[in-house]
Design a protein around this motif. Sequence first.
Motif, PDB file in Angstrom:
ATOM      1  N   TYR A 161       2.239   2.520   6.477  1.00 31.22           N
ATOM      2  CA  TYR A 161       2.630   2.482   5.056  1.00 31.22           C
ATOM      3  C   TYR A 161       3.144   3.820   4.531  1.00 31.22           C
ATOM      4  CZ  TYR A 161       0.667  -2.166   5.025  1.00 31.22           C
ATOM      5  OH  TYR A 161       0.430  -3.489   5.291  1.00 31.22           O
ATOM      6  N   ALA A 219       0.833  -1.207   0.000  1.00 29.32           N
ATOM      7  CA  ALA A 219       0.000   0.000   0.000  1.00 29.32           C
ATOM      8  C   ALA A 219       0.864   1.252   0.000  1.00 29.32           C
ATOM      9  CB  ALA A 219      -0.906  -0.012   1.234  1.00 29.32           C
ATOM     10  N   SER A 244      -7.871  -3.065   0.771  1.00 28.26           N
ATOM     11  CA  SER A 244      -7.094  -3.427   1.970  1.00 28.26           C
ATOM     12  C   SER A 244      -8.004  -3.472   3.186  1.00 28.26           C
ATOM     13  CB  SER A 244      -5.991  -2.392   2.219  1.00 28.26           C
ATOM     14  OG  SER A 244      -5.098  -2.349   1.149  1.00 28.26           O
ATOM     15  N   TYR A 289      -8.280   1.087   1.594  1.00 31.64           N
ATOM     16  CA  TYR A 289      -9.222   0.632   2.612  1.00 31.64           C
ATOM     17  C   TYR A 289     -10.650   1.031   2.217  1.00 31.64           C
ATOM     18  CZ  TYR A 289     -11.537   0.602   7.197  1.00 31.64           C
ATOM     19  OH  TYR A 289     -12.405   0.386   8.241  1.00 31.64           O
ATOM     20  N   GLN A 339      -2.724   1.926  10.471  1.00 33.64           N
ATOM     21  CA  GLN A 339      -2.370   1.305   9.195  1.00 33.64           C
ATOM     22  C   GLN A 339      -1.811   2.339   8.227  1.00 33.64           C
ATOM     23  OE1 GLN A 339      -2.526  -2.023  10.345  1.00 33.64           O
ATOM     24  NE2 GLN A 339      -2.755  -2.233   8.123  1.00 33.64           N
ATOM     25  N   TRP A 344      -2.860   3.889   1.786  1.00 35.41           N
ATOM     26  CA  TRP A 344      -3.617   2.840   2.467  1.00 35.41           C
ATOM     27  C   TRP A 344      -5.076   3.230   2.672  1.00 35.41           C
ATOM     28  CZ3 TRP A 344      -6.555   1.959   6.766  1.00 35.41           C
ATOM     29  CH2 TRP A 344      -6.889   0.602   6.985  1.00 35.41           C
TER      30      TRP A 344
END
Length: 398
Positions: A215, A188, A200, A195, A211, A191
Amino acid sequence: SYKFWSTQPVPQFGEEEPKLIEEGPLKVQKIEDIPTEPIPLALEPFRWVTMDLSNDSELEEVEKLLYGHYVEDDEAMFRFKYSKELLRWSLLSPGWKKEWHVGIRSGNTLCAFISAIPTEMRVRDKIIPSSEVNFLCIHKKLRGKRLAPVLIKEITRRVNLTGVWQAIYTGGIVLPRPVSTCRYYHRALNWMKLYEVGFSPCPPNSKPAFQARKYTVPDKTSTPGLREMEAKDLEQVQDLLEQYLKRFELTPMWSREEVEHWLLHKKDGPGEQVVWSYVVEGAEGKITDFFSFYCLESSVIHSSKYSSIKAAYLFYYATEVALSAPNDRLALKKRLNELMADALILAKKHDFDVFNALSLMDNSLFLEQQKFGPGDGQLHYYLFNYKANPIHGGVNKR
Ligand code: YNC
Ligand code: MG
Protein backbone atom coordinates in the motif's frame (compact mmCIF):
# COMPACT_ATOMS: atom_id res chain seq x y z
CA SER A 1 -43.04 -4.71 11.33
CA TYR A 2 -41.87 -1.14 10.72
CA LYS A 3 -44.26 0.45 13.20
CA PHE A 4 -43.20 3.97 12.37
CA TRP A 5 -41.97 3.73 8.80
CA SER A 6 -45.15 1.98 7.63
CA THR A 7 -47.02 5.23 8.47
CA GLN A 8 -44.71 7.48 6.44
CA PRO A 9 -44.84 8.60 2.80
CA VAL A 10 -42.10 6.23 1.64
CA PRO A 11 -42.38 3.19 -0.65
CA GLN A 12 -43.10 0.07 1.43
CA PHE A 13 -41.57 -3.38 1.01
CA GLY A 14 -43.86 -5.72 -0.88
CA GLU A 15 -45.08 -2.88 -3.08
CA GLU A 16 -42.33 -3.30 -5.65
CA GLU A 17 -43.54 -2.22 -9.03
CA PRO A 18 -43.32 -4.80 -11.79
CA LYS A 19 -42.75 -2.16 -14.47
CA LEU A 20 -41.26 1.29 -14.59
CA ILE A 21 -43.39 3.71 -12.58
CA GLU A 22 -44.24 7.35 -13.00
CA GLU A 23 -41.93 9.18 -10.59
CA GLY A 24 -43.14 11.85 -8.15
CA PRO A 25 -44.41 12.72 -4.64
CA LEU A 26 -46.36 10.13 -2.66
CA LYS A 27 -48.34 12.63 -0.65
CA VAL A 28 -49.27 16.22 -1.55
CA GLN A 29 -49.88 18.70 1.27
CA LYS A 30 -50.30 22.43 1.83
CA ILE A 31 -48.30 24.58 4.22
CA GLU A 32 -51.58 25.70 5.87
CA ASP A 33 -52.18 22.11 6.98
CA ILE A 34 -48.82 21.72 8.71
CA PRO A 35 -48.99 22.21 12.51
CA THR A 36 -47.21 25.33 13.70
CA GLU A 37 -46.57 23.83 17.15
CA PRO A 38 -43.82 21.22 17.78
CA ILE A 39 -44.69 17.52 17.91
CA PRO A 40 -45.57 16.77 21.57
CA LEU A 41 -42.61 15.38 23.49
CA ALA A 42 -44.45 13.09 25.88
CA LEU A 43 -41.25 12.15 27.67
CA GLU A 44 -40.54 14.21 30.82
CA PRO A 45 -38.24 16.17 31.45
CA PHE A 46 -37.26 16.60 27.81
CA ARG A 47 -37.81 19.69 25.70
CA TRP A 48 -37.22 20.80 22.12
CA VAL A 49 -34.45 23.25 21.35
CA THR A 50 -33.27 24.91 18.17
CA MET A 51 -29.50 24.79 18.08
CA ASP A 52 -27.59 27.83 16.87
CA LEU A 53 -24.58 26.20 15.26
CA SER A 54 -23.02 29.53 14.35
CA ASN A 55 -22.49 29.78 18.10
CA ASP A 56 -19.32 27.90 18.98
CA SER A 57 -20.49 26.55 22.33
CA GLU A 58 -23.71 25.12 20.85
CA LEU A 59 -21.72 23.59 18.00
CA GLU A 60 -19.46 22.03 20.60
CA GLU A 61 -22.46 20.44 22.33
CA VAL A 62 -23.45 18.71 19.09
CA GLU A 63 -19.84 17.65 18.55
CA LYS A 64 -19.81 16.14 22.04
CA LEU A 65 -23.12 14.28 21.62
CA LEU A 66 -21.95 12.76 18.34
CA TYR A 67 -18.49 12.02 19.77
CA GLY A 68 -20.02 9.73 22.38
CA HIS A 69 -23.14 8.43 20.66
CA TYR A 70 -23.04 8.62 16.86
CA VAL A 71 -22.59 5.86 14.26
CA GLU A 72 -20.37 2.87 15.09
CA ASP A 73 -19.40 -0.17 13.04
CA ASP A 74 -21.15 -3.47 13.80
CA GLU A 75 -18.39 -4.63 16.16
CA ALA A 76 -18.33 -1.28 18.04
CA MET A 77 -14.62 -0.78 17.36
CA PHE A 78 -14.85 2.62 15.67
CA ARG A 79 -17.18 5.62 15.93
CA PHE A 80 -17.46 8.58 13.56
CA LYS A 81 -15.82 11.61 15.08
CA TYR A 82 -17.22 14.74 13.47
CA SER A 83 -15.08 17.78 14.27
CA LYS A 84 -16.57 21.23 14.74
CA GLU A 85 -15.14 22.30 11.40
CA LEU A 86 -16.68 19.31 9.66
CA LEU A 87 -20.05 20.01 11.31
CA ARG A 88 -19.84 23.66 10.31
CA TRP A 89 -19.12 22.61 6.73
CA SER A 90 -21.90 19.97 6.75
CA LEU A 91 -24.60 22.00 8.47
CA LEU A 92 -23.94 25.66 7.68
CA SER A 93 -24.10 25.23 3.90
CA PRO A 94 -25.72 27.89 1.69
CA GLY A 95 -29.35 28.48 2.64
CA TRP A 96 -29.04 26.73 6.02
CA LYS A 97 -31.78 27.40 8.53
CA LYS A 98 -31.32 27.44 12.28
CA GLU A 99 -34.77 25.83 12.71
CA TRP A 100 -33.52 22.75 10.88
CA HIS A 101 -30.89 22.03 13.55
CA VAL A 102 -33.07 20.41 16.16
CA GLY A 103 -32.09 19.19 19.59
CA ILE A 104 -33.72 17.67 22.64
CA ARG A 105 -32.47 18.79 26.03
CA SER A 106 -32.98 17.49 29.51
CA GLY A 107 -32.05 20.33 31.83
CA ASN A 108 -28.98 21.77 30.12
CA THR A 109 -27.83 18.50 28.57
CA LEU A 110 -28.23 17.92 24.87
CA CYS A 111 -29.43 14.32 24.55
CA ALA A 112 -30.65 14.03 20.97
CA PHE A 113 -30.20 15.78 17.64
CA ILE A 114 -31.40 15.73 14.04
CA SER A 115 -30.63 18.10 11.19
CA ALA A 116 -31.52 19.05 7.66
CA ILE A 117 -29.98 21.34 5.08
CA PRO A 118 -31.69 22.64 1.96
CA THR A 119 -30.53 21.20 -1.34
CA GLU A 120 -31.83 20.92 -4.85
CA MET A 121 -31.73 17.37 -6.11
CA ARG A 122 -32.18 15.96 -9.56
CA VAL A 123 -33.82 12.57 -9.91
CA ARG A 124 -33.31 11.69 -13.58
CA ASP A 125 -34.98 14.58 -15.45
CA LYS A 126 -36.82 16.16 -12.49
CA ILE A 127 -35.33 18.85 -10.29
CA ILE A 128 -36.74 18.79 -6.76
CA PRO A 129 -36.26 21.37 -4.02
CA SER A 130 -35.50 19.17 -1.06
CA SER A 131 -33.71 18.67 2.20
CA GLU A 132 -30.87 16.41 3.21
CA VAL A 133 -31.45 14.88 6.64
CA ASN A 134 -28.41 13.79 8.63
CA PHE A 135 -26.90 13.46 12.11
CA LEU A 136 -29.86 11.74 13.74
CA CYS A 137 -28.45 10.83 17.12
CA ILE A 138 -29.90 9.77 20.45
CA HIS A 139 -27.89 9.43 23.67
CA LYS A 140 -27.15 5.75 24.38
CA LYS A 141 -29.14 5.84 27.63
CA LEU A 142 -32.27 6.95 25.74
CA ARG A 143 -32.30 4.30 23.05
CA GLY A 144 -35.32 2.15 22.30
CA LYS A 145 -37.83 4.69 23.64
CA ARG A 146 -39.32 5.57 20.24
CA LEU A 147 -37.71 8.99 20.32
CA ALA A 148 -36.32 8.64 16.78
CA PRO A 149 -39.79 8.78 15.16
CA VAL A 150 -40.54 11.93 17.17
CA LEU A 151 -37.32 13.59 15.96
CA ILE A 152 -38.09 12.57 12.39
CA LYS A 153 -41.66 13.90 12.59
CA GLU A 154 -40.41 17.17 14.07
CA ILE A 155 -37.76 17.75 11.41
CA THR A 156 -40.38 16.84 8.76
CA ARG A 157 -42.73 19.45 10.22
CA ARG A 158 -40.07 22.14 10.26
CA VAL A 159 -38.99 21.36 6.69
CA ASN A 160 -42.61 21.23 5.48
CA LEU A 161 -43.31 24.65 7.03
CA THR A 162 -40.91 26.12 4.47
CA GLY A 163 -42.73 24.46 1.59
CA VAL A 164 -40.21 21.67 1.10
CA TRP A 165 -41.80 18.19 0.86
CA GLN A 166 -38.98 15.87 -0.14
CA ALA A 167 -35.83 14.68 1.59
CA ILE A 168 -32.83 12.52 0.88
CA TYR A 169 -31.08 10.56 3.63
CA THR A 170 -28.77 7.60 4.00
CA GLY A 171 -28.26 4.94 6.59
CA GLY A 172 -26.50 1.71 7.32
CA ILE A 173 -29.76 0.02 8.29
CA VAL A 174 -32.50 -1.29 6.03
CA LEU A 175 -35.72 0.72 6.13
CA PRO A 176 -38.65 0.96 3.72
CA ARG A 177 -37.33 1.30 1.03
CA PRO A 178 -33.86 1.97 -0.37
CA VAL A 179 -33.80 3.66 -3.75
CA SER A 180 -30.14 2.72 -4.08
CA THR A 181 -27.53 0.79 -2.11
CA CYS A 182 -23.79 1.35 -2.16
CA ARG A 183 -20.83 -0.33 -0.56
CA TYR A 184 -17.89 1.35 1.12
CA TYR A 185 -14.42 0.64 -0.24
CA HIS A 186 -11.23 1.32 1.68
CA ARG A 187 -7.72 1.95 0.45
CA ALA A 188 -5.07 1.74 3.15
CA LEU A 189 -2.51 4.54 3.20
CA ASN A 190 -1.00 3.70 6.60
CA TRP A 191 -1.57 -0.04 6.59
CA MET A 192 0.44 -0.80 9.74
CA LYS A 193 -1.68 1.55 11.84
CA LEU A 194 -4.92 0.18 10.35
CA TYR A 195 -3.67 -3.30 11.20
CA GLU A 196 -2.75 -2.34 14.76
CA VAL A 197 -6.15 -0.79 15.50
CA GLY A 198 -7.93 -3.83 14.05
CA PHE A 199 -9.28 -2.15 10.93
CA SER A 200 -7.24 -4.09 8.36
CA PRO A 201 -6.66 -7.81 8.92
CA CYS A 202 -3.52 -9.44 7.58
CA PRO A 203 -4.50 -12.04 4.94
CA PRO A 204 -3.57 -15.56 6.10
CA ASN A 205 -0.92 -16.06 3.41
CA SER A 206 0.69 -12.64 3.84
CA LYS A 207 2.90 -10.82 6.35
CA PRO A 208 2.46 -7.31 7.83
CA ALA A 209 5.65 -6.03 6.18
CA PHE A 210 4.46 -7.23 2.79
CA GLN A 211 1.05 -5.64 3.27
CA ALA A 212 2.60 -2.33 4.32
CA ARG A 213 4.74 -2.36 1.18
CA LYS A 214 1.78 -3.22 -1.04
CA TYR A 215 0.00 0.00 0.00
CA THR A 216 2.98 2.33 -0.30
CA VAL A 217 2.35 5.24 -2.68
CA PRO A 218 4.89 7.37 -4.60
CA ASP A 219 6.08 10.65 -3.10
CA LYS A 220 5.05 12.82 -6.02
CA THR A 221 1.92 13.14 -8.14
CA SER A 222 2.29 12.53 -11.86
CA THR A 223 -0.58 14.36 -13.61
CA PRO A 224 0.80 17.43 -15.45
CA GLY A 225 -1.04 20.62 -14.49
CA LEU A 226 -2.43 19.26 -11.21
CA ARG A 227 -2.72 21.92 -8.48
CA GLU A 228 -4.93 22.97 -5.57
CA MET A 229 -8.25 24.46 -6.57
CA GLU A 230 -8.54 28.24 -6.18
CA ALA A 231 -11.41 30.73 -6.19
CA LYS A 232 -10.66 31.63 -9.81
CA ASP A 233 -11.53 28.04 -10.82
CA LEU A 234 -15.08 28.10 -9.46
CA GLU A 235 -16.87 28.85 -12.70
CA GLN A 236 -15.01 26.23 -14.72
CA VAL A 237 -15.31 23.61 -11.99
CA GLN A 238 -19.04 24.25 -11.71
CA ASP A 239 -19.50 23.83 -15.49
CA LEU A 240 -17.39 20.70 -15.65
CA LEU A 241 -19.11 19.09 -12.67
CA GLU A 242 -22.57 19.96 -13.96
CA GLN A 243 -21.81 18.33 -17.32
CA TYR A 244 -20.21 15.31 -15.69
CA LEU A 245 -23.07 14.73 -13.25
CA LYS A 246 -25.61 14.68 -16.10
CA ARG A 247 -24.45 11.12 -16.68
CA PHE A 248 -25.95 9.99 -13.34
CA GLU A 249 -29.52 9.47 -12.22
CA LEU A 250 -29.47 11.07 -8.76
CA THR A 251 -27.34 14.17 -8.19
CA PRO A 252 -27.38 17.49 -6.38
CA MET A 253 -27.81 20.67 -8.43
CA TRP A 254 -25.29 23.08 -6.96
CA SER A 255 -25.44 26.86 -7.21
CA ARG A 256 -22.16 28.78 -7.51
CA GLU A 257 -22.29 29.42 -3.75
CA GLU A 258 -22.70 25.71 -3.09
CA VAL A 259 -19.79 24.77 -5.34
CA GLU A 260 -17.71 27.27 -3.42
CA HIS A 261 -18.92 26.05 -0.04
CA TRP A 262 -18.52 22.33 -0.73
CA LEU A 263 -15.26 22.40 -2.66
CA LEU A 264 -13.16 25.45 -1.91
CA HIS A 265 -10.96 25.42 1.14
CA LYS A 266 -10.67 28.92 2.59
CA LYS A 267 -7.06 29.37 3.57
CA ASP A 268 -7.84 32.18 6.02
CA GLY A 269 -10.91 30.45 7.48
CA PRO A 270 -11.12 29.21 11.09
CA GLY A 271 -10.05 25.77 12.20
CA GLU A 272 -8.62 22.73 10.49
CA GLN A 273 -9.01 22.03 6.78
CA VAL A 274 -12.07 19.91 5.96
CA VAL A 275 -12.12 19.63 2.19
CA TRP A 276 -9.25 19.22 -0.28
CA SER A 277 -9.90 19.97 -3.95
CA TYR A 278 -7.49 19.78 -6.86
CA VAL A 279 -7.85 20.78 -10.48
CA VAL A 280 -5.91 19.93 -13.62
CA GLU A 281 -5.16 23.05 -15.59
CA GLY A 282 -4.52 22.37 -19.28
CA ALA A 283 -3.72 24.61 -22.23
CA GLU A 284 -4.90 28.23 -22.03
CA GLY A 285 -5.98 27.86 -18.42
CA LYS A 286 -8.70 25.33 -19.19
CA ILE A 287 -9.70 23.13 -16.25
CA THR A 288 -9.92 19.62 -17.66
CA ASP A 289 -10.38 17.61 -14.46
CA PHE A 290 -10.91 17.99 -10.76
CA PHE A 291 -11.29 15.82 -7.69
CA SER A 292 -12.00 16.39 -4.01
CA PHE A 293 -12.03 14.57 -0.71
CA TYR A 294 -12.97 15.52 2.84
CA CYS A 295 -11.66 14.51 6.24
CA LEU A 296 -13.73 12.51 8.70
CA GLU A 297 -11.93 10.90 11.61
CA SER A 298 -13.16 7.87 13.51
CA SER A 299 -12.50 7.29 17.20
CA VAL A 300 -10.81 3.99 17.92
CA ILE A 301 -12.92 2.79 20.83
CA HIS A 302 -10.42 0.34 22.38
CA SER A 303 -6.78 0.99 21.64
CA SER A 304 -4.01 2.14 23.89
CA LYS A 305 -1.77 3.19 21.03
CA TYR A 306 -4.11 5.21 18.78
CA SER A 307 -7.20 7.22 19.65
CA SER A 308 -8.40 7.89 16.09
CA ILE A 309 -8.08 7.05 12.41
CA LYS A 310 -7.89 9.88 9.92
CA ALA A 311 -9.95 8.97 6.84
CA ALA A 312 -10.24 10.82 3.53
CA TYR A 313 -13.62 10.34 1.83
CA LEU A 314 -13.66 10.72 -1.92
CA PHE A 315 -16.12 13.50 -2.72
CA TYR A 316 -17.00 14.92 -6.15
CA TYR A 317 -14.78 14.69 -9.20
CA ALA A 318 -15.13 15.18 -12.93
CA THR A 319 -13.09 14.80 -16.07
CA GLU A 320 -13.41 16.25 -19.50
CA VAL A 321 -12.61 12.84 -20.99
CA ALA A 322 -16.14 11.67 -20.15
CA LEU A 323 -17.57 14.58 -22.12
CA SER A 324 -15.28 14.69 -25.15
CA ALA A 325 -15.41 10.91 -25.70
CA PRO A 326 -18.62 9.79 -23.95
CA ASN A 327 -18.47 6.23 -25.26
CA ASP A 328 -14.81 5.59 -24.64
CA ARG A 329 -14.91 3.70 -21.31
CA LEU A 330 -11.25 2.76 -21.59
CA ALA A 331 -10.14 6.37 -21.94
CA LEU A 332 -12.28 7.30 -18.94
CA LYS A 333 -10.89 4.41 -16.95
CA LYS A 334 -7.33 5.40 -17.76
CA ARG A 335 -7.90 9.04 -16.81
CA LEU A 336 -9.70 8.27 -13.56
CA ASN A 337 -6.94 5.91 -12.53
CA GLU A 338 -4.36 8.64 -13.13
CA LEU A 339 -6.38 11.12 -11.10
CA MET A 340 -7.14 8.76 -8.22
CA ALA A 341 -3.54 7.57 -8.00
CA ASP A 342 -2.65 11.23 -7.42
CA ALA A 343 -5.52 11.70 -4.97
CA LEU A 344 -4.05 8.85 -2.88
CA ILE A 345 -0.61 10.47 -2.95
CA LEU A 346 -2.02 13.82 -1.84
CA ALA A 347 -4.09 12.23 0.92
CA LYS A 348 -1.04 10.36 2.17
CA LYS A 349 0.94 13.61 2.13
CA HIS A 350 -1.75 15.16 4.33
CA ASP A 351 -1.37 12.33 6.80
CA PHE A 352 -4.56 10.38 6.11
CA ASP A 353 -4.52 6.74 7.23
CA VAL A 354 -7.10 5.47 4.77
CA PHE A 355 -8.93 6.65 1.67
CA ASN A 356 -12.60 5.68 1.41
CA ALA A 357 -14.94 5.67 -1.55
CA LEU A 358 -18.43 4.40 -2.24
CA SER A 359 -19.51 2.20 -5.14
CA LEU A 360 -21.09 5.12 -7.00
CA MET A 361 -20.44 7.51 -9.90
CA ASP A 362 -17.61 6.01 -12.00
CA ASN A 363 -15.78 4.56 -9.03
CA SER A 364 -15.98 0.98 -10.29
CA LEU A 365 -13.51 2.01 -13.00
CA PHE A 366 -10.65 2.54 -10.54
CA LEU A 367 -11.41 0.87 -7.19
CA GLU A 368 -9.68 -2.40 -7.96
CA GLN A 369 -6.68 -0.98 -9.81
CA GLN A 370 -6.07 1.52 -7.01
CA LYS A 371 -6.12 -1.32 -4.43
CA PHE A 372 -9.35 -0.43 -2.65
CA GLY A 373 -10.98 -3.35 -0.87
CA PRO A 374 -14.68 -3.76 -0.08
CA GLY A 375 -15.66 -2.93 3.49
CA ASP A 376 -18.49 -4.65 5.32
CA GLY A 377 -20.59 -1.51 5.54
CA GLN A 378 -23.46 -0.90 3.13
CA LEU A 379 -24.98 2.50 2.66
CA HIS A 380 -28.64 2.67 1.72
CA TYR A 381 -30.07 5.76 0.05
CA TYR A 382 -33.63 6.87 0.76
CA LEU A 383 -35.99 9.48 -0.65
CA PHE A 384 -38.75 10.79 1.59
CA ASN A 385 -42.12 11.37 -0.06
CA TYR A 386 -40.88 10.53 -3.52
CA LYS A 387 -41.66 7.48 -5.56
CA ALA A 388 -38.82 6.58 -7.89
CA ASN A 389 -37.57 3.64 -9.89
CA PRO A 390 -34.38 2.03 -8.59
CA ILE A 391 -31.33 4.25 -9.00
CA HIS A 392 -27.86 3.08 -9.91
CA GLY A 393 -25.33 4.66 -7.56
CA GLY A 394 -26.42 7.38 -5.13
CA VAL A 395 -24.98 10.83 -4.51
CA ASN A 396 -22.08 11.48 -2.21
CA LYS A 397 -22.90 11.95 1.42
CA ARG A 398 -21.01 13.70 4.19
C1 YNC B 1 -32.31 5.60 11.05
N1 YNC B 1 -30.97 5.59 11.01
O1 YNC B 1 -36.59 1.69 12.27
P1 YNC B 1 -39.83 1.36 12.93
S1 YNC B 1 -28.34 8.05 9.65
C2 YNC B 1 -34.34 6.29 10.17
N2 YNC B 1 -32.99 6.30 10.13
O2 YNC B 1 -38.90 2.63 13.40
P2 YNC B 1 -36.21 4.49 18.64
C3 YNC B 1 -34.42 4.91 11.96
N3 YNC B 1 -35.08 5.62 11.03
O3 YNC B 1 -38.85 0.36 12.41
P3 YNC B 1 -33.35 4.34 18.87
C4 YNC B 1 -33.02 4.88 12.02
N4 YNC B 1 -32.65 4.09 13.05
O4 YNC B 1 -40.57 0.89 14.12
C5 YNC B 1 -33.78 3.65 13.60
N5 YNC B 1 -34.85 4.13 12.96
O5 YNC B 1 -40.70 1.89 11.84
C6 YNC B 1 -36.25 3.86 13.22
N6 YNC B 1 -27.73 5.53 16.80
O6 YNC B 1 -37.00 4.46 17.26
C7 YNC B 1 -36.50 2.39 13.48
N7 YNC B 1 -27.64 7.59 13.55
O7 YNC B 1 -36.14 5.87 19.15
C8 YNC B 1 -37.78 2.41 14.25
O8 YNC B 1 -34.76 3.98 18.18
C9 YNC B 1 -37.62 3.63 15.10
O9 YNC B 1 -33.53 4.80 20.26
C10 YNC B 1 -37.11 3.29 16.50
O10 YNC B 1 -32.79 5.56 17.99
C11 YNC B 1 -32.34 5.39 16.65
O11 YNC B 1 -28.71 10.49 10.39
C12 YNC B 1 -31.03 6.16 16.47
O12 YNC B 1 -26.92 5.48 13.70
C13 YNC B 1 -30.50 5.88 15.06
O13 YNC B 1 -28.42 7.45 17.77
C14 YNC B 1 -31.31 7.64 16.60
O14 YNC B 1 -29.90 4.31 17.51
C15 YNC B 1 -30.03 5.71 17.56
O15 YNC B 1 -32.43 3.19 18.63
C16 YNC B 1 -28.66 6.32 17.39
O16 YNC B 1 -36.77 3.52 19.59
C17 YNC B 1 -26.35 5.92 16.54
O17 YNC B 1 -36.65 4.48 14.46
C18 YNC B 1 -26.30 6.99 15.46
C19 YNC B 1 -26.98 6.60 14.17
C20 YNC B 1 -28.31 7.48 12.28
C21 YNC B 1 -27.45 7.99 11.17
C22 YNC B 1 -29.05 9.64 9.63
C23 YNC B 1 -30.17 9.87 8.62
C24 YNC B 1 -31.47 9.93 9.39
C25 YNC B 1 -32.70 9.96 8.49
C26 YNC B 1 -33.98 9.97 9.26
C27 YNC B 1 -35.21 9.96 8.37
C28 YNC B 1 -35.46 11.30 7.72
C29 YNC B 1 -36.72 11.28 6.91
C30 YNC B 1 -36.95 12.61 6.16
C31 YNC B 1 -37.46 13.73 7.06
C32 YNC B 1 -37.65 15.13 6.33
C33 YNC B 1 -38.76 15.05 5.43
C34 YNC B 1 -39.11 16.24 4.67
C35 YNC B 1 -39.65 16.82 3.83
MG1 MG C 1 -35.48 6.28 21.73
